[in-house]
Write an enzyme that holds these catalytic residues in place. Sequence first.
Site, PDB file in Angstrom:
ATOM      1  N   GLU A   1      -2.446  -9.063   2.765  1.00  0.00           N
ATOM      2  CA  GLU A   1      -2.906  -9.564   3.855  1.00  0.00           C
ATOM      3  C   GLU A   1      -4.424  -9.648   4.267  1.00  0.00           C
ATOM      4  O   GLU A   1      -4.860 -10.239   5.111  1.00  0.00           O
ATOM      5  CB  GLU A   1      -2.211  -8.977   5.010  1.00  0.00           C
ATOM      6  CG  GLU A   1      -2.484  -7.467   5.484  1.00  0.00           C
ATOM      7  CD  GLU A   1      -2.071  -6.473   4.639  1.00  0.00           C
ATOM      8  OE1 GLU A   1      -2.254  -5.525   4.941  1.00  0.00           O
ATOM      9  OE2 GLU A   1      -1.520  -6.772   3.559  1.00  0.00           O
TER      10      GLU A   1
ATOM     11  N   CYS B   1       0.805  -1.167   0.098  1.00  0.00           N
ATOM     12  CA  CYS B   1      -0.063   0.055  -0.185  1.00  0.00           C
ATOM     13  C   CYS B   1       1.077   1.324  -0.103  1.00  0.00           C
ATOM     14  O   CYS B   1       1.662   1.375  -0.925  1.00  0.00           O
ATOM     15  CB  CYS B   1      -1.135  -0.221   1.204  1.00  0.00           C
ATOM     16  SG  CYS B   1      -2.433   1.072   0.961  1.00  0.00           S
TER      17      CYS B   1
ATOM     18  N   HIS C   1      -3.626  -4.708  -0.416  1.00  0.00           N
ATOM     19  CA  HIS C   1      -3.265  -5.373   0.846  1.00  0.00           C
ATOM     20  C   HIS C   1      -3.539  -6.746   0.742  1.00  0.00           C
ATOM     21  O   HIS C   1      -4.498  -7.180   0.900  1.00  0.00           O
ATOM     22  CB  HIS C   1      -4.425  -4.878   1.979  1.00  0.00           C
ATOM     23  CG  HIS C   1      -3.906  -3.329   2.272  1.00  0.00           C
ATOM     24  ND1 HIS C   1      -3.211  -3.264   3.199  1.00  0.00           N
ATOM     25  CD2 HIS C   1      -4.608  -2.213   1.868  1.00  0.00           C
ATOM     26  CE1 HIS C   1      -3.192  -1.779   3.543  1.00  0.00           C
ATOM     27  NE2 HIS C   1      -3.810  -1.383   2.866  1.00  0.00           N
TER      28      HIS C   1
END
Length: 201
Positions: A183, A77, A181
């Site tokens: 994750e 990001c 992102h």
Amino acid sequence: MRAVILDTGCANLSSLTFALKRLGAEPLITYNPPDIKAADRLFLPGVGTARVAMEALANRGLVDLVREATQPLLGICLGEQLLGRSSEESGGVPLLGLIDAKVRHLKAQDLPLPHMGWNRVTPADTPEAKMLFKGIEPGEWFYFVHSYVMAMSDVTLATSTYGETFTAAVAYNNFIGVQFHPERSGRAGARLLANFLGVAS
């Protein structure tokens, strides 16, 4: 595999930590130079503004450590944007200068900003993109939260579209960045992190 998450002081580190642990890694969160230099993989996460992030990196002594890193590093990001040359945010902010591309405001047309939510990502047909996105279908969905983007360049690995087509992933030498992102991106994000780590997902 020694995975280090750089403690930038300007990121939520827990979701990335949990995602890496689910892949069998035991990441160390630190800004300690010996630990960073000994890592096999580095992660540079970030949230907020480029100016605050660069100040935080400087205050923690991370600017030169990141610039001099020789192991694979993944910026996430804002962490991706920090790899660029400069950002037009806040009237202009010098960045790490590891990738020769500027960061600019996303031209979302009449769509709301920040660009927040799931969007499709299309990898380029390059060896680097095939390695990072191995096992991930073109047009797979990833989770985004951002208002600025790295300009398109010859080191863009993948694109997405929100008002305009923009760089969703980039790589130059050992420095890789993703605007989304991983994750927070479910199975596709886990596979991308596994590809970066070099482990089976």
